[in-house]
Enzyme design. Structure first.
Site, short mmCIF file in Angstrom:
data_model
loop_
_atom_site.label_atom_id
_atom_site.label_comp_id
_atom_site.label_asym_id
_atom_site.label_seq_id
_atom_site.Cartn_x
_atom_site.Cartn_y
_atom_site.Cartn_z
N ARG A 39 -9.06 -5.14 -1.06
CA ARG A 39 -7.88 -5.20 -1.51
C ARG A 39 -7.54 -4.09 -2.06
O ARG A 39 -8.16 -2.81 -2.32
CB ARG A 39 -7.77 -6.88 -2.65
CG ARG A 39 -9.19 -6.26 -3.27
CD ARG A 39 -8.92 -6.28 -4.76
NE ARG A 39 -8.82 -5.89 -5.43
CZ ARG A 39 -9.19 -4.56 -5.74
NH1 ARG A 39 -9.57 -3.87 -6.03
NH2 ARG A 39 -8.19 -4.03 -6.68
N GLY A 40 -6.32 -3.95 -3.08
CA GLY A 40 -5.75 -2.88 -3.78
C GLY A 40 -4.78 -2.04 -2.45
O GLY A 40 -5.14 -2.21 -1.74
N ARG A 79 0.47 -9.75 2.39
CA ARG A 79 0.01 -9.70 1.24
C ARG A 79 1.02 -8.53 0.66
O ARG A 79 1.20 -6.96 0.76
CB ARG A 79 -0.92 -7.93 0.49
CG ARG A 79 -2.77 -8.97 1.03
CD ARG A 79 -3.57 -10.11 -0.26
NE ARG A 79 -2.22 -9.89 -1.93
CZ ARG A 79 -3.22 -9.16 -3.29
NH1 ARG A 79 -4.30 -8.84 -2.48
NH2 ARG A 79 -2.95 -9.31 -3.93
N GLN A 178 -11.43 -8.77 -11.07
CA GLN A 178 -11.13 -7.46 -10.09
C GLN A 178 -11.37 -6.35 -11.36
O GLN A 178 -12.54 -5.67 -10.87
CB GLN A 178 -9.68 -7.15 -10.11
CG GLN A 178 -9.18 -7.81 -8.38
CD GLN A 178 -8.52 -8.66 -8.80
OE1 GLN A 178 -8.22 -9.67 -9.45
NE2 GLN A 178 -7.37 -9.02 -7.74
N ASP A 219 1.09 -1.79 -7.23
CA ASP A 219 1.53 -1.93 -5.96
C ASP A 219 2.69 -1.51 -4.78
O ASP A 219 2.84 -1.63 -3.43
CB ASP A 219 1.22 -3.70 -5.70
CG ASP A 219 -0.38 -4.38 -6.06
OD1 ASP A 219 -1.17 -3.90 -7.35
OD2 ASP A 219 -0.69 -3.68 -5.02
N LYS A 230 -0.70 -5.96 -10.69
CA LYS A 230 -1.75 -6.72 -11.40
C LYS A 230 -1.28 -7.84 -12.27
O LYS A 230 -0.87 -7.23 -13.69
CB LYS A 230 -3.04 -6.72 -11.83
CG LYS A 230 -4.19 -7.81 -11.59
CD LYS A 230 -4.22 -8.99 -10.51
CE LYS A 230 -4.48 -8.51 -8.93
NZ LYS A 230 -3.57 -8.87 -7.98
O1 MRU Z 1 -4.30 -8.88 -6.21
P1 MRU Z 1 -5.14 -7.00 -5.61
O2 MRU Z 1 -6.72 -6.84 -6.49
O3 MRU Z 1 -5.14 -6.26 -4.45
O4 MRU Z 1 -4.12 -5.98 -7.30
C1 MRU Z 1 -4.63 -4.37 -6.90
C2 MRU Z 1 -3.94 -3.97 -7.57
O5 MRU Z 1 -2.83 -5.07 -8.49
C3 MRU Z 1 -3.77 -3.24 -8.00
O6 MRU Z 1 -3.32 -1.97 -9.57
C4 MRU Z 1 -2.87 -1.99 -7.53
O7 MRU Z 1 -2.99 -1.89 -6.31
C5 MRU Z 1 -3.38 -0.44 -7.45
S1 MRU Z 1 -5.13 -0.09 -6.91
C6 MRU Z 1 -4.90 1.03 -5.62
#
Ligand code: MRU
Length: 337
Positions: A39-40, A79, A178, A219, A230
């Site tokens: 994730r991320g 995603r 997270q 994202d 997030k």
């Molecule tokens: O749902 P996730 O854990 O994938 O969301 C992650 C985030 O919102 C991070 O802040 C974002 O992806 C930036 S990390 C490079």
């Protein structure tokens, strides 16, 4: 990626177990992206690039292009908010049309580019961090989320390496935690001082002047600078603005979507209500249990991201430079320039 197999740290097991999981084909890799084994935005992008390369290895020669198209749709559906996913799939798809070898090389080169961008973001961003800074962050935008140092955490890692004393406020980041699970684990490993705070405590600490600076990841960033990140980012940005605390977003140019005019046009992923209604973790005996914490019979809504309007941002730290008071024009100049 080795042969046709993709390896990743299983982030669903962290911080309690460190396990490397492997995925033999693109459908398995898609599942890993969907269930958040990886994730991320950046790490999702890397994984998606490798999934596309796996699809090219699996595709039947006679229906090669058709099968690649099918895989592309499947990967893109995992995603949908993460811009890096579409960026990586596009690049590897184009390479795969030439050959399977070029697909794998392209997927690797995306991860290599991410590592360079991550370092540059850190080097530029650390200049914003004074010695003894107390920094707030949200979710996990560290090395688990973007090769090698992450995005929001990269300036913090480099400031720490340069000998600056930093202290990080990590909010839990419900519902998947997270912050409490992954960012805290990363900072523990790096020996960086930090504390976990409840999600609803950031405004309190901002109001008291305890947090000097906020840095979060992204994202997807629209052409006008609105940021999808997030869920909960918007609340922190509003509170930071109210109390005059600088609010920075750190993201590589691969996270910008210049064809998307503004944040309202960004597709927000809705996840399962179970993530809100239940919590999961090991009990005192180390047995992982899933426990319902919400009132039986009630339902939940679970948007994974929100949109922070550009006027709440102090700046965006990219590998190409820091865009202060971002606007459509300044973003275009830095990102396309
Ligand atoms: O749902 P996730 O854990 O994938 O969301 C992650 C985030 O919102 C991070 O802040 C974002 O992806 C930036 S990390 C490079």
């Amino acid at each position: 990626m080795e042969g046709s197999r993709v390896f990743m740290i299983d982030q669903n097991k962290l911080p309690f177990h460190f396990k490397i999981a492997s995925f033999d084909n693109y459908l398995e890799t898609c599942r890993a992206i969907r269930d958040m084994t990886v994730r991320g935005a950046g790490a999702i992008g890397s994984a998606a690039g490798f999934a596309m390369a796996q699809a090219s290895l699996m595709a039947n020669e006679q229906h090669y292009e058709h099968e690649l198209e099918k895989a592309r749709k499947e990967i893109e559906g995992t995603r949908p908010t993460a811009r890096n996913l579409f960026y990586a799939v596009e690049r590897v798809f184009t390479a795969a049309l030439k050959s399977t070898d070029q697909a794998a090389e392209e997927a690797l080169s995306i991860a290599d580019q991410d590592a360079k961008d991550s370092l540059a973001i850190g080097q530029l961003g650390m200049e914003l961090i004074p010695d003894r800074a107390r920094i707030g962050t949200h979710c996990n935008a560290g090395w688990l989320a973007f090769t090698d140092f992450g995005t929001a955490l990269s300036p913090i890692y480099l400031a720490h390496e340069a000998g600056k004393k930093v202290f990080v406020y990590i909010d839990e980041t419900r519902p998947r935690s997270q912050g409490a699970r992954l960012t805290a684990w990363e900072l523990n490993n790096a020996g960086i001082e930090h504390v976990i705070i409840p999600d609803n405590a950031t405004a309190h600490f901002l109001s008291r002047g305890d947090i000097h600076l906020m840095i979060v990841g992204a994202d997807r960033i629209a052409a006008n600078g609105d940021v999808a990140n997030k869920i909960g980012t918007l609340e922190k940005a509003l509170a930071a603005k109210r109390y005059g605390v600088p609010f920075y977003v750190a993201a590589p140019s691969s996270t910008f979507d210049l064809l998307c005019e503004e944040g309202t046009m960004i597709d927000i992923e809705l996840r399962s209500e179970a993530e809100v209604l239940y919590v999961e973790g090991p009990d005192d005996q180390g047995i992982v249990r899933k426990i319902r914490t919400a009132s039986p019979g009630s339902h939940a809504l679970n948007p994974a991201f929100d949109i922070t309007p550009v006027d709440l941002l102090t700046g965006i730290i990219t590998e190409k430079g820091i865009i202060e008071n971002p606007s459509k024009q300044s973003i275009e100049e830095v990102i396309s320039g």
